[in-house]
Scaffold this motif. Sequence first.
Motif, short mmCIF file in Angstrom:
data_model
loop_
_atom_site.label_atom_id
_atom_site.label_comp_id
_atom_site.label_asym_id
_atom_site.label_seq_id
_atom_site.Cartn_x
_atom_site.Cartn_y
_atom_site.Cartn_z
N THR A 22 0.91 -1.10 0.16
CA THR A 22 -0.03 -0.19 0.17
C THR A 22 0.78 1.15 0.12
OG1 THR A 22 -0.13 -0.10 2.38
CG2 THR A 22 -1.71 -1.22 1.26
N GLY A 23 2.18 1.21 0.13
CA GLY A 23 3.08 2.31 0.11
C GLY A 23 2.71 3.11 1.58
N MET A 24 2.49 2.26 2.53
CA MET A 24 2.32 3.03 3.89
C MET A 24 3.46 4.08 4.17
SD MET A 24 0.86 1.02 7.52
CE MET A 24 -0.41 0.31 6.47
N TYR A 25 3.19 5.21 4.63
CA TYR A 25 4.17 5.93 5.20
C TYR A 25 5.23 6.34 3.92
CZ TYR A 25 2.39 4.46 9.89
OH TYR A 25 1.75 4.03 10.80
N ASP A 45 -7.20 -6.56 6.70
CA ASP A 45 -6.62 -5.45 6.91
C ASP A 45 -6.98 -4.52 6.01
OD1 ASP A 45 -6.06 -5.39 9.64
OD2 ASP A 45 -3.97 -6.14 9.28
N THR A 46 -7.00 -3.10 6.11
CA THR A 46 -7.54 -2.19 5.28
C THR A 46 -6.70 -1.23 4.89
OG1 THR A 46 -8.60 -0.81 7.04
CG2 THR A 46 -9.78 -2.72 5.92
N GLY A 47 -5.51 -1.12 5.57
CA GLY A 47 -4.38 -0.09 5.34
C GLY A 47 -4.72 1.19 6.11
N ILE A 48 -4.00 2.15 5.63
CA ILE A 48 -3.91 3.29 6.56
C ILE A 48 -5.02 4.35 6.21
CG2 ILE A 48 -2.38 4.76 5.12
CD1 ILE A 48 -0.75 5.28 7.61
N GLY A 49 -5.74 4.00 4.90
CA GLY A 49 -6.72 4.89 4.37
C GLY A 49 -6.28 5.65 3.41
N ASP A 80 -3.32 2.13 11.09
CA ASP A 80 -2.72 1.60 9.84
C ASP A 80 -3.22 0.28 9.48
OD1 ASP A 80 -1.63 0.80 12.33
OD2 ASP A 80 0.42 0.16 11.74
N HIS A 81 -4.23 -0.27 10.28
CA HIS A 81 -4.83 -1.43 9.91
C HIS A 81 -6.40 -1.38 9.62
CE1 HIS A 81 -1.49 -4.00 11.18
NE2 HIS A 81 -1.34 -2.99 11.75
N ALA A 82 -6.71 -0.32 10.28
CA ALA A 82 -8.23 0.03 10.06
C ALA A 82 -8.66 1.27 9.19
CB ALA A 82 -9.05 0.09 11.53
N GLY A 83 -7.52 2.20 8.91
CA GLY A 83 -8.00 3.60 8.72
C GLY A 83 -8.75 3.48 7.17
N GLY A 84 -8.60 2.30 6.43
CA GLY A 84 -9.26 2.27 4.93
C GLY A 84 -10.57 1.66 5.24
N ALA A 85 -10.96 1.22 6.47
CA ALA A 85 -12.26 0.37 6.41
C ALA A 85 -13.27 1.09 5.93
CB ALA A 85 -12.49 -0.01 7.89
N TYR A 128 -1.24 10.16 6.94
CA TYR A 128 -2.56 9.54 7.38
C TYR A 128 -3.60 10.45 6.68
CZ TYR A 128 -0.51 6.63 11.24
OH TYR A 128 0.01 5.70 12.07
N THR A 129 -4.62 9.83 6.85
CA THR A 129 -6.00 10.72 6.30
C THR A 129 -6.91 10.40 7.45
OG1 THR A 129 -7.38 11.23 4.58
CG2 THR A 129 -7.03 8.86 4.75
N GLU A 130 -7.90 11.46 7.70
CA GLU A 130 -8.89 10.98 8.76
C GLU A 130 -9.72 10.02 8.23
OE1 GLU A 130 -12.08 13.71 11.44
OE2 GLU A 130 -10.74 14.75 9.85
N PRO A 131 -9.97 8.93 8.97
CA PRO A 131 -10.87 7.76 8.60
C PRO A 131 -12.41 8.33 8.22
CG PRO A 131 -10.30 7.46 10.93
CD PRO A 131 -9.65 8.94 10.48
#
Length: 303
Positions: A22-25, A45-49, A80-85, A128-131
Amino acid sequence: MTAGDVNEVTTGQCSDLYYVDTGMYGTAEYGAVYVLDADEVALVDTGIGTHHDRILDALDELDIAADAVEHLVVTHVHLDHAGGAGFLADTCENATVWVHEQGARHLADPSRLWEGTKAAVGDQIEWYTEPEPVPEDRIETLADGDAIDLGDRELQAAHAPGHAPHQHVFHDPANDAVFTADAAGIYVPSLDVVRETTPPPQFDLERALADVETIRSFEPSTLLYPHFGPAETDDRLTEYEARLESWVAAVAEKRDELADDEAVVEHFAETTEMAELWGERKARGETGMNVRGVLRYLDSREE
């Protein structure tokens, strides 16, 4: 791998399983989301959003329609696991979102989670982005021992509270594998080593060591790390136990020596070995967060 790359998991007995970087951080080989192409498709998991579109692009690459995804499995609600949910639930409109019963309210209303994350990660928050909230009627809760039926296989939830009380690892018997969440550390594939993950405020050494034993009890041939990628189990669980114990001992020793917590944080941030691989800023931020988690744990033992 680089951001957006999709690879098939061929480790051990795994099949019909893929993972996307996901290219996180802004860091390659740090954040992974898994796609399990079962009878009922699941994302683990859904990544960081941020850049959740890379996960949707991965589905396209695998010729899986977004509305064919029936399960979004959140190992724990750290962002970093739930931000994309919320973002993924909006697009994968037929998916049920599965989460530990203690984490459900934070998916439905992530405002407190967002504020807590900003406090925990410091200036790393810019990645991050606000979930987005997940509709309550789309959320199903899990407790220890529950299973998610995917049709031709199932994912078995096991409570793993050492990293966070809302964390599950998931045993995938058909693949003889465990989705480790953050209970088995951070796997660095280019170095073939496992490193600690001990963030505040809920890291607990004794529970974390018990979580490793929980994973070991399944006797998996493959560990599926969200940070990062699949690896043969081999001696990695034993390696992580030793890493955790030595890491906590090192922070405790340095605290006794310096008697100033910010000096302790700065010492380990300055001497991290990961700057060349992750970049200095991410390496320092990750290390500082992990030191603060240990310091909070040490304080809790004295309370």
